[in-house]
Design a protein around this motif. Structure first.
Motif, PDB file in Angstrom:
ATOM      1  N   SER A   1      27.686  31.302  33.179  1.00  0.00           N
ATOM      2  CA  SER A   1      28.188  32.044  35.150  1.00  0.00           C
ATOM      3  C   SER A   1      29.149  32.680  35.067  1.00  0.00           C
ATOM      4  N   LEU A   2      29.716  32.547  33.888  1.00  0.00           N
ATOM      5  CA  LEU A   2      31.360  33.054  34.101  1.00  0.00           C
ATOM      6  C   LEU A   2      30.959  34.869  35.240  1.00  0.00           C
TER       7      LEU A   2
ATOM      8  N   PHE B   1      33.436  22.416  40.497  1.00  0.00           N
ATOM      9  CA  PHE B   1      32.773  23.414  39.540  1.00  0.00           C
ATOM     10  C   PHE B   1      32.042  24.372  40.002  1.00  0.00           C
ATOM     11  N   TYR B   2      32.090  25.908  39.636  1.00  0.00           N
ATOM     12  CA  TYR B   2      31.620  26.703  40.018  1.00  0.00           C
ATOM     13  C   TYR B   2      30.429  26.813  39.379  1.00  0.00           C
ATOM     14  N   LEU B   3      29.106  27.320  39.569  1.00  0.00           N
ATOM     15  CA  LEU B   3      27.990  27.865  38.694  1.00  0.00           C
ATOM     16  C   LEU B   3      26.868  29.165  39.013  1.00  0.00           C
TER      17      LEU B   3
ATOM     18  N   TYR C   1      17.460  20.223  46.586  1.00  0.00           N
ATOM     19  CA  TYR C   1      17.471  20.826  46.063  1.00  0.00           C
ATOM     20  C   TYR C   1      16.346  22.067  46.161  1.00  0.00           C
ATOM     21  N   SER C   2      15.159  21.705  46.056  1.00  0.00           N
ATOM     22  CA  SER C   2      13.823  22.142  46.174  1.00  0.00           C
ATOM     23  C   SER C   2      13.724  22.776  47.551  1.00  0.00           C
ATOM     24  N   ALA C   3      14.486  22.400  48.290  1.00  0.00           N
ATOM     25  CA  ALA C   3      13.960  23.020  49.917  1.00  0.00           C
ATOM     26  C   ALA C   3      15.053  23.909  49.997  1.00  0.00           C
ATOM     27  N   ILE C   4      15.688  24.382  49.169  1.00  0.00           N
ATOM     28  CA  ILE C   4      17.081  25.209  49.382  1.00  0.00           C
ATOM     29  C   ILE C   4      16.225  26.658  49.612  1.00  0.00           C
ATOM     30  N   PRO C   5      16.471  27.133  50.820  1.00  0.00           N
ATOM     31  CA  PRO C   5      15.944  28.554  50.358  1.00  0.00           C
ATOM     32  C   PRO C   5      15.826  29.622  50.137  1.00  0.00           C
ATOM     33  N   ASP C   6      15.331  30.714  49.917  1.00  0.00           N
ATOM     34  CA  ASP C   6      15.048  31.567  48.660  1.00  0.00           C
ATOM     35  C   ASP C   6      16.298  32.779  49.211  1.00  0.00           C
ATOM     36  N   HIS C   7      16.521  32.207  50.910  1.00  0.00           N
ATOM     37  CA  HIS C   7      17.660  33.417  51.890  1.00  0.00           C
ATOM     38  C   HIS C   7      19.335  33.309  51.561  1.00  0.00           C
ATOM     39  N   ILE C   8      19.235  31.971  51.021  1.00  0.00           N
ATOM     40  CA  ILE C   8      20.121  31.320  51.237  1.00  0.00           C
ATOM     41  C   ILE C   8      21.568  30.985  49.854  1.00  0.00           C
ATOM     42  N   GLU C   9      22.706  32.176  49.832  1.00  0.00           N
ATOM     43  CA  GLU C   9      23.054  32.093  48.613  1.00  0.00           C
ATOM     44  C   GLU C   9      23.949  31.278  48.305  1.00  0.00           C
ATOM     45  N   VAL C  10      24.891  30.416  49.503  1.00  0.00           N
ATOM     46  CA  VAL C  10      26.013  29.814  48.767  1.00  0.00           C
ATOM     47  C   VAL C  10      25.453  28.349  49.573  1.00  0.00           C
ATOM     48  N   VAL C  11      26.186  28.029  48.361  1.00  0.00           N
ATOM     49  CA  VAL C  11      26.168  26.019  48.567  1.00  0.00           C
ATOM     50  C   VAL C  11      26.584  25.891  47.864  1.00  0.00           C
ATOM     51  N   ASP C  12      27.139  24.630  48.486  1.00  0.00           N
ATOM     52  CA  ASP C  12      28.252  23.020  48.302  1.00  0.00           C
ATOM     53  C   ASP C  12      27.867  22.536  48.447  1.00  0.00           C
ATOM     54  N   ILE C  13      28.084  21.793  46.811  1.00  0.00           N
ATOM     55  CA  ILE C  13      27.064  20.420  46.752  1.00  0.00           C
ATOM     56  C   ILE C  13      28.741  19.236  46.721  1.00  0.00           C
ATOM     57  N   TYR C  14      28.400  17.898  47.499  1.00  0.00           N
ATOM     58  CA  TYR C  14      28.878  16.343  47.362  1.00  0.00           C
ATOM     59  C   TYR C  14      28.562  15.425  46.877  1.00  0.00           C
TER      60      TYR C  14
ATOM     61  N   GLY D   1      17.395  20.778  37.999  1.00  0.00           N
ATOM     62  CA  GLY D   1      17.313  21.292  38.959  1.00  0.00           C
ATOM     63  C   GLY D   1      18.176  22.148  39.851  1.00  0.00           C
ATOM     64  N   LEU D   2      19.555  21.320  39.220  1.00  0.00           N
ATOM     65  CA  LEU D   2      20.682  22.715  39.482  1.00  0.00           C
ATOM     66  C   LEU D   2      20.541  24.018  38.914  1.00  0.00           C
ATOM     67  N   LYS D   3      20.235  23.712  37.541  1.00  0.00           N
ATOM     68  CA  LYS D   3      21.285  24.814  37.001  1.00  0.00           C
ATOM     69  C   LYS D   3      19.893  26.030  36.870  1.00  0.00           C
ATOM     70  N   PHE D   4      18.567  25.455  37.693  1.00  0.00           N
ATOM     71  CA  PHE D   4      17.958  27.006  37.837  1.00  0.00           C
ATOM     72  C   PHE D   4      18.139  27.183  39.203  1.00  0.00           C
ATOM     73  N   LEU D   5      18.860  26.713  39.884  1.00  0.00           N
ATOM     74  CA  LEU D   5      19.570  26.850  41.372  1.00  0.00           C
ATOM     75  C   LEU D   5      20.943  28.351  41.327  1.00  0.00           C
ATOM     76  N   SER D   6      21.110  27.961  40.510  1.00  0.00           N
ATOM     77  CA  SER D   6      22.443  27.995  39.909  1.00  0.00           C
ATOM     78  C   SER D   6      22.061  30.071  38.948  1.00  0.00           C
ATOM     79  N   GLU D   7      21.259  30.119  38.702  1.00  0.00           N
ATOM     80  CA  GLU D   7      20.739  31.216  38.698  1.00  0.00           C
ATOM     81  C   GLU D   7      20.533  32.536  39.583  1.00  0.00           C
ATOM     82  N   TYR D   8      20.130  32.090  41.022  1.00  0.00           N
ATOM     83  CA  TYR D   8      19.898  32.978  41.800  1.00  0.00           C
ATOM     84  C   TYR D   8      20.879  33.001  42.911  1.00  0.00           C
TER      85      TYR D   8
END
Lengths: 186, 205
Positions: free
Chosen positions: A19-20, A184-186, B142-155, B191-198
């Motif tokens: 992801s870098l 963490f930035y992914l 996770y699975s409800a985050i819409p396609d058009h959203i690009e920025v997600v902060d998870i706490y 699930g997180l990995k999948f999201l991070s691809e996009y």
């Protein structure tokens, strides 16, 4: 740790996960923040991708080279020399390879980085070297720690099982330091 | 799941702030509120109301879209008060898999969306009469985050990067290596990995 990091409260640690590439603009943005920030660039993962941008940033920069001197020495040596042309840059080297880095000058500091055992991790080494004033750590390219993705930014399909060992080590460190804000930035 | 059909205002949102229930959540409570206040188009995804029950007063002052998620709602007497409190907030919606007739006993259902699980969460019996869809609520959100959203902060998703699983509500820490808790991580990391691809994901712990 060197004096230049003394006033920093925030660290940016750059690993080599897949992801870098995507996040390089966010790294540069984090390092341009008014909060005094120190860069810990593992294996020059960042410098070899955006050296010219780093030249313009005055913040302290530290290179942690994973097992310097055990790989392709010519390549590693060139990367270290290039990194040391950056303003306020320091090479944090494993004391076990002192003989190979000793002539690089006074911007090389030696530390015993053998504590992480056989699954040596540059990210882990950087975490153990951070000054106590650091209360916020931004991690980039650490995909093995977060989502267990061991692909590297250099070789897209590279997969190394030892990365899971490193991830376990780093996760344990995180759980032992709950007061730090980890991002963490992914 | 694409929620933009059921919650059209979600189309206007530009980012998501997702809050789970790990101990680090308390560290970031003020920051989450500040982020929501700074961007009225940021949407809060509050998993099992761990965050809203701690910041109810401050959330009442914010008009941001807020969506509650739970796999457990309606399965047992959990989250009854918390979900009702959440739905009293401005611009609040709720997404769960419980039938409308069960949810209607908790709060008005004009802003309730029933969606079956996108991930196959493991159902466990926590104690007599109490069931949990373990690990499901976070991946459900996770699975409800819409396609058009690009920025997600998870706490508060501490278990992703921590060797053990603990809840902000307290209790003993649990080694996340076996059984249901291992499953929790096995569901959430992919699930997180999948999201991070996009998308640009930031995990704060």
């Amino acid at each position: 740790m060197t004096e230049s990091s003394g006033h920093c409260t925030r660290a940016v640690v750059v690993g080599g996960g897949a992801s870098l590439w995507k996040n390089i603009p966010r790294i540069l943005e984090a390092m341009s923040s008014p909060v005094r920030t120190a860069l810990f660039d593992i294996n020059a993962n960042l410098d070899r991708r955006c050296h010219s941008q780093l030249l313009r940033l005055p913040c302290p920069k530290f290179l942690v080279y994973r097992a310097f001197g055990t790989g392709e020495f010519g390549v590693e040596y060139d990367r270290v020399k290039r990194f040391l042309t950056l303003p306020d840059s320091t090479f944090l080297c494993n004391v076990q390879t002192r003989s190979m880095a000793g002539h690089l000058g006074d911007r090389v500091k030696f530390y015993d980085l053998s504590g992480s055992g056989p699954s040596f991790s540059g990210v882990y080494a950087a975490l153990t070297l951070l000054p106590k004033e650091i209360n916020e750590i931004h991690l980039f390219g650490c995909d093995a720690v977060t989502v267990g993705d061991c692909r590297s930014a250099d070789h897209y399909h590279f997969h190394n099982p030892t990365y899971s060992g490193k991830a376990v080590l780093i996760r344990k460190w995180i759980s032992e330091h709950p007061d730090i804000r980890w991002r963490f930035y992914l | 799941m694409d929620l933009t059909n059921q919650i059209p205002i979600l189309r206007r949102c530009t980012s998501i702030i997702l809050t789970a229930g790990g101990p680090s959540l308390s560290k970031f409570a003020d920051e989450i509120i500040e982020k929501l206040a700074a961007n009225p188009l940021a949407c809060l995804f509050d998993v099992n109301q761990h965050f809203s029950r701690r910041a109810l007063t401050k959330l009442k002052e914010l008009d941001n879209l807020k969506i509650g998620f739970s796999m457990d709602l309606g399965m047992a007497p959990v989250l009854e008060k918390e979900s009702a409190d959440f739905m009293a907030l401005p611009n609040a919606w709720y997404v769960a898999r419980a039938p409308v007739e069960i949810v209607s006993k908790l709060f008005p259902t004009d802003r309730y969306v029933q969606v079956p699980s996108a991930f196959n969460a493991e159902i466990v019996q926590k104690s007599e009469g109490v069931l949990n869809g373990l690990g499901g609520s976070l991946s459900y959100a996770y699975s409800a985050i819409p396609d058009h959203i690009e920025v997600v902060d998870i706490y508060g998703a501490d278990s992703i990067v921590s060797p053990e699983i603990r809840s902000i509500e307290g209790g003993p820490q649990i080694e996340a290596t076996t059984g249901s808790y291992k499953f929790y991580r096995e569901v959430n990391r992919p699930g997180l990995k999948f999201l991070s691809e996009y998308k640009y994901i930031t995990l704060h712990v």
